[in-house]
Design a protein around this motif. Sequence first.
Motif, PDB file in Angstrom:
ATOM      1  N   HIS A 252       0.789  -1.210   0.000  1.00  0.00           N
ATOM      2  CA  HIS A 252       0.000   0.000   0.000  1.00  0.00           C
ATOM      3  C   HIS A 252       0.821   1.258   0.000  1.00  0.00           C
TER       4      HIS A 252
ATOM      5  N   ASP B 118      -8.167  -4.732  -5.709  1.00  0.00           N
ATOM      6  CA  ASP B 118      -8.301  -3.518  -4.904  1.00  0.00           C
ATOM      7  C   ASP B 118      -8.162  -2.315  -5.827  1.00  0.00           C
TER       8      ASP B 118
ATOM      9  N   SER C  95      -9.720  -2.175   2.171  1.00  0.00           N
ATOM     10  CA  SER C  95      -8.443  -2.834   1.864  1.00  0.00           C
ATOM     11  C   SER C  95      -8.071  -3.815   2.966  1.00  0.00           C
TER      12      SER C  95
HETATM   13 MG   LIG Z   1      -7.997   0.978   0.271  1.00  0.00          MG
END
Ligand SMILES: [Mg+2]
Lengths: 782, 241
Positions: free
Chosen positions: A780, B178, B57
Amino acid sequence: MKGVKGVKGVKGANGAVWRASRAAVKRRRVQTVVIGLVVFCSTTTVLLALAVISAARAPFDDAFAQQRGAHVVAAFDPAKASAEQLAATAHRPGVEAAAGPFDQAVVEIPTDWVGRPPGALTLVGRSDPAGPVDRVRLLGGRWAAGPGEVVVNEPFGGFSERFLNHPLPLGDGRQLTIVGFATSMSQSAGGWVTPEQAAALHPTGRQMLYRFSDASGEQRLTSAMGTVTEGLPKDALTNAQSYLVLKEAFSAGADAYLPLMTVFGVLGLVVAALIVGNVVSGAVVSGYRHIGVLKSIGFTPRQVVTVYLTMVSVPAVAGTVLGTAAGWAAAHPILQAAFSGITTGIAVIEPAGWLPAATLISVPLLVLLAALVPASRAHRLSAAQAISAGSAPRNGRGLKIQRRLGGTRLPRAVSLGLGQPFARPARTALTMSAIMLGVLTVTVTTGLGSTLTRLVDHADGRTHIKVLTAHFAGDATTEPRLTPAQTEAMLRATPGAERVSVRGLVQVGLVGYPQPAFADFYSGDDAVDTKRLQVVRGRPATGPNEIEAGPSFIRQHGLKLGDRLTLDLDGRHLTVTLVGEESEGNPRAFASNDATRAALTDDPHAVEYDVRLAEGADPEAYQRAVSAADPSLSPSVFAPDMGGPIVAVISFATIFTVLLSVVAALGVFNTLLLTIRERRRDLGMLKSIGMTPRQVVTMTLASVTWQGAVSAAIGVPAGILAHRLLVENVGSIVFPESAMDVWDVPLLIGLALAGVGIAVLGALVPARSAARLPIAEVLHNE
Amino acid sequence: MNTDHDGTSRPDDAQVVVELTGVHKEFGDAKALDGLDLRIRAGEAVAVMGPSGCGKSTLLNMVAGLDRPTSGTVRVQGQDLGPLNENGLALFRRRHIGMIFQFFNLIDDLPALDNVALAAQLTGTTARQARRRALELLDELGVAHRKDVYPAALSGGERQRVAVARALMNRPALLLADEPTGALDSRSGEQVMDLLIDLNQIGQTLLIVTHDPALATRCAGRLVEMADGRVARERILEASS
Ligand SMILES: [Mg+2]
Ligand SMILES: Nc1ncnc2c1ncn2[C@@H]1O[C@H](COP(=O)(O)OP(=O)(O)OP(=O)(O)O)[C@@H](O)[C@H]1O
């Protein structure tokens, strides 16, 4: 108004730069620590290297200057030159200062005295140790003030309190009393007495001490002496001892090992520079994306460079300061060890005062330089380029290799790892050279250790018992119960003895040379073998009137094999021939055999016996039996004499090896850390598609193992070559082939593994941290 | 919350692929998931929507075994992920999960074909076999002609299609996405959507996280709306294309 605003703006910008630098240091803790550690180890290495290199000759010069040492110590024949004539020579052109004339007498000391062998002793009459030339330093006791008092010259600079007020019996039945110990860098006498006492000892010479305005070479000294002796009868000058000879003798011991130490010093410098460069430039390169962000929010290129230099300087400065302190602390004992056993006189062997300043200035400069190259690249990089620096396609050949590896039968984790180093060839080259030099150092040290050990050890693998006489062991009061011949017979008859050899030691004069020499006479079984020093040129001195000696004796006496030399003992002269050169040795000693000794003196002067025990004999029992037969004898199990410089070299080499290996491992560690930082996203992705932690470790180790292996494949042969070059070029030791050829297959395999070891060691921590990377975050955040 | 009476477009007796019960996930004080229940059957296409920071997420990470819940159980293909160690999770992902991301996460040093083949090679498949299957997939996804190109030189849409190919390499039971169109222009986004629809048509189970209502309505049969770490609402969607 405008000016004030401008100042404010600058202040604000500096604040931002400083905040950004501080944040960068904080966020890169591990990298900061690594830079600090590498700089620390490197600084220590550099300081030690410089300390040894600088210490070799300066101490003599300093001490000599401090005593206003005599450039020439001259002895004149009193029958040919009067005291007035000699005093007048002080005013000849070229003479800067002179002292004397002093009466000079040679006395014979018939027994061992204060731990020295019997022989000739030169006494000079001086009323005080001061004067314009040769200001003798009193080490202990006081200067001779009355008849019968003598001050003994202690060339090694130390002295034993217990010998003060000790009697010194002379050959003619008279006796002097030792009232003091002193040392003269000019080696102007064996001892000093009052002028009256000297006159009473039937002086055979008059001593003059000269300092010349130009003493820069042997030739200048000779011509200066020519001027001094002008007008005196032709053979009035009987002897002239040049300080240049003393100077060479002083550094001979250190010279032997200096090349070795210099090599380590240079290796240390190179490895340190490489790794510091690697670590620092890595820090900048891995920060490109960060640099892009800084630029995109308005940092000027110069400010960005400042941020990076600040980030690197914090640990670099800390490492330099601590490393300097550690090196300084270690330098003193290391130098003491390196110069132990050398005629130091009052020369103080200590690290030069400029050393800390040198490292404190040069190491940060090196770091700055290493950082500047990549930082200037960061300077030029546009923000967009910098941000995308991570994802731009890299070197084409590297990619091709990775592609090809992907098609092999190797497990994918392994082939991915093998390919990684090709993505950053420059960094890989730096890492490999670090490992390579690490391996080279380990190789040279190992080889050197074996070589030095083989040089001094018995080659027969048996237990040897060394038996010292009381006098030789430094005990002048215990009288032997047995004569030398009886002692030898007793040693042979005691159960367990297989071979016995005897060493006689006496100080003899060398006709034509100012300084006497130590003569070792070996007899008994297998005489040559027990000398331990091997003859490497010519042949062993086994015949009558033959001698052998070490390279420094031969050089300092200007001899070559086949030359003749006249020995003088108690007035008896014997001409001998130099037939062999030993591997090393005292510059003032030579060796011969019993036949030669017998031609010179009836006294065997036995000081030491070497007994080789039969296989399975009990060394304890043998020593007890010897002590019982004659308590004055001190037997001990022979251990190779690893004293003095040999230990110094080995410990010095070991310290460097450890330091350099640590630095090399840290270099690998850092490279991998950077690589992993750069590849966090890739690693996260690989894990998300099912790469196991073990495969991550495998991949990381694979990437370094081959680098370690290749580096070892280069480093080991290079080390062997370096070892060979070293041992062949050490001035005052000539190594026999058996001591130079120390390599065998298991040793070589071990050394090769050392390279892989260094690499794997440095890789382990980063590999495991890579395996533990939290995937979710990485995918991420990147 | 009753997710059982949803009346999906698939028969109720189809195999349950994902089952989350009472899943909590806390990051320090912050609750990312707060008692979430969710069940997905084989062949379903489920879209998850909700405001930023609501835990979407995090939910995907739980299902993929990339992170562990603070409490609650996660079952995928009947397997409880709780007892698995890191190795076990890695092997589980290999066998059952394919993932695609907003920013593709391709390896820059490898060309498209090798990026795709990689997934199979990790399981020990030979390079030749892996590359053959990778090429088939790239062909199906319409990017076979770009097989030797490095990611830096691919367009966004092409990169995502390569990423999808990689995700499908090991024939996963579940494909997780995602924000798969989040970084793409609208045309490339459309292509990826069509791709996902086609995959679902041939039986691929999908779990898609998105902010894009168009993506949700076009690709999914069921829409799960999240808020504050739980499922706030569920809707059955009409197949629109
Ligand atoms: Mg997210
Ligand atoms: N690794 C982490 N450490 C701390 N907090 C986290 C971490 N990951 C997520 N969070 C927090 O958990 C909450 C849910 O995050 P998550 O990423 O699941 O949201 P999201 O719904 O995917 O949001 P977005 O739509 O913006 O992607 C957020 O409040 C976030 O700050």
